[in-house]
Scaffold this motif. Structure first.
Motif, PDB file in Angstrom:
ATOM      1  N   ALA A   1       0.861  -1.069  -0.098  1.00 19.01           N
ATOM      2  CA  ALA A   1      -0.533   0.175   0.123  1.00 19.01           C
ATOM      3  C   ALA A   1       0.760   1.207  -0.060  1.00 19.01           C
ATOM      4  O   ALA A   1       1.726   1.122   0.826  1.00 19.01           O
ATOM      5  N   ILE A   2       0.766   1.922  -0.882  1.00 20.03           N
ATOM      6  CA  ILE A   2       2.159   2.976  -0.786  1.00 20.03           C
ATOM      7  C   ILE A   2       0.651   4.752  -1.273  1.00 20.03           C
ATOM      8  O   ILE A   2      -0.573   4.714  -1.183  1.00 20.03           O
ATOM      9  N   LEU A   3       1.596   4.950   0.080  1.00 18.25           N
ATOM     10  CA  LEU A   3       0.436   6.320   0.754  1.00 18.25           C
ATOM     11  C   LEU A   3       1.470   7.575   1.227  1.00 18.25           C
ATOM     12  O   LEU A   3       2.421   7.339   1.064  1.00 18.25           O
ATOM     13  N   GLY A   4       1.390   8.339  -0.291  1.00 10.42           N
ATOM     14  CA  GLY A   4       1.981   9.892   0.031  1.00 10.42           C
ATOM     15  C   GLY A   4       1.026  10.989  -0.012  1.00 10.42           C
ATOM     16  O   GLY A   4       0.186  10.770   0.232  1.00 10.42           O
ATOM     17  N   GLU A   5       1.560  12.357  -0.183  1.00  9.57           N
ATOM     18  CA  GLU A   5       0.592  12.920   0.307  1.00  9.57           C
ATOM     19  C   GLU A   5      -0.287  13.665  -0.602  1.00  9.57           C
ATOM     20  O   GLU A   5      -1.300  14.052  -0.220  1.00  9.57           O
ATOM     21  N   GLU A   6      -0.274  13.411  -1.492  1.00  7.66           N
ATOM     22  CA  GLU A   6      -1.291  14.258  -3.307  1.00  7.66           C
ATOM     23  C   GLU A   6      -1.901  12.450  -2.506  1.00  7.66           C
ATOM     24  O   GLU A   6      -3.826  12.424  -2.616  1.00  7.66           O
ATOM     25  N   GLU A   7      -2.144  11.165  -1.977  1.00  9.41           N
ATOM     26  CA  GLU A   7      -2.932   9.866  -2.300  1.00  9.41           C
ATOM     27  C   GLU A   7      -3.610  10.484  -0.777  1.00  9.41           C
ATOM     28  O   GLU A   7      -4.968  10.990  -0.535  1.00  9.41           O
ATOM     29  N   LEU A   8      -2.946  10.801   0.174  1.00 15.83           N
ATOM     30  CA  LEU A   8      -3.631  11.003   1.372  1.00 15.83           C
ATOM     31  C   LEU A   8      -4.854  12.786   1.233  1.00 15.83           C
ATOM     32  O   LEU A   8      -5.778  12.492   2.235  1.00 15.83           O
ATOM     33  N   ASN A   9      -4.619  13.397   0.663  1.00 15.93           N
ATOM     34  CA  ASN A   9      -5.163  14.400   0.404  1.00 15.93           C
ATOM     35  C   ASN A   9      -6.620  13.849  -0.699  1.00 15.93           C
ATOM     36  O   ASN A   9      -7.515  14.362  -0.328  1.00 15.93           O
ATOM     37  N   LYS A  10      -6.386  12.143  -1.268  1.00 14.10           N
ATOM     38  CA  LYS A  10      -7.799  12.129  -1.621  1.00 14.10           C
ATOM     39  C   LYS A  10      -7.764  11.271  -0.954  1.00 14.10           C
ATOM     40  O   LYS A  10      -9.009  10.593  -1.590  1.00 14.10           O
ATOM     41  N   GLN A  11      -7.675  10.739   0.227  1.00 12.45           N
ATOM     42  CA  GLN A  11      -7.944   9.493   0.914  1.00 12.45           C
ATOM     43  C   GLN A  11      -8.252   8.619  -0.271  1.00 12.45           C
ATOM     44  O   GLN A  11      -9.066   7.104   0.260  1.00 12.45           O
ATOM     45  N   ILE A  12      -7.141   7.756  -0.021  1.00  9.32           N
ATOM     46  CA  ILE A  12      -6.511   7.395  -1.462  1.00  9.32           C
ATOM     47  C   ILE A  12      -5.628   6.434  -1.150  1.00  9.32           C
ATOM     48  O   ILE A  12      -4.668   6.815  -0.334  1.00  9.32           O
ATOM     49  N   VAL A  13      -5.407   5.068  -1.285  1.00  8.63           N
ATOM     50  CA  VAL A  13      -4.535   4.333  -0.746  1.00  8.63           C
ATOM     51  C   VAL A  13      -3.551   4.033  -2.580  1.00  8.63           C
ATOM     52  O   VAL A  13      -4.475   2.975  -2.886  1.00  8.63           O
TER      53      VAL A  13
END
Length: 82
Positions: free
Chosen positions: A47-59
């Motif tokens: 599971a990859i979680l970066g700032e962009e993904e966090l902002n979109k609430q996704i992994v």
């Protein structure tokens, strides 16, 4: 980023509470290095979680066996990997 790391630790704790064997990078390796380590350890998913993904609430859920990946809502992660 720091917010993504904090959320990743929360997600890790939730997965472990559900008895889903999971790990996180504690050494701040590059993404490529983390992928190599996950492959070496035989993980099925990453599971990859970066700032962009966090902002979109996704992994980004990467299947290490067939090298495909897709975006899923953070809340659905546990369901997708069991």
């Amino acid at each position: 980023g720091d917010q993504a790391k904090q959320r990743a630790f929360t997600i890790l704790a939730c997965l472990r509470q559900q008895e889903i064997l999971s790990e996180i990078d504690y050494q701040d390796k590059s993404l490529k290095g983390q992928m190599r380590q996950a492959d070496k350890l035989g993980f099925k998913y990453v599971a990859i979680l970066g700032e962009e993904e966090l902002n979109k609430q996704i992994v980004i859920l990467r299947n290490m066996q067939n090298n495909t990946q897709r975006e899923i809502p953070i809340e659905q992660l546990a369901k997708e990997i069991v």
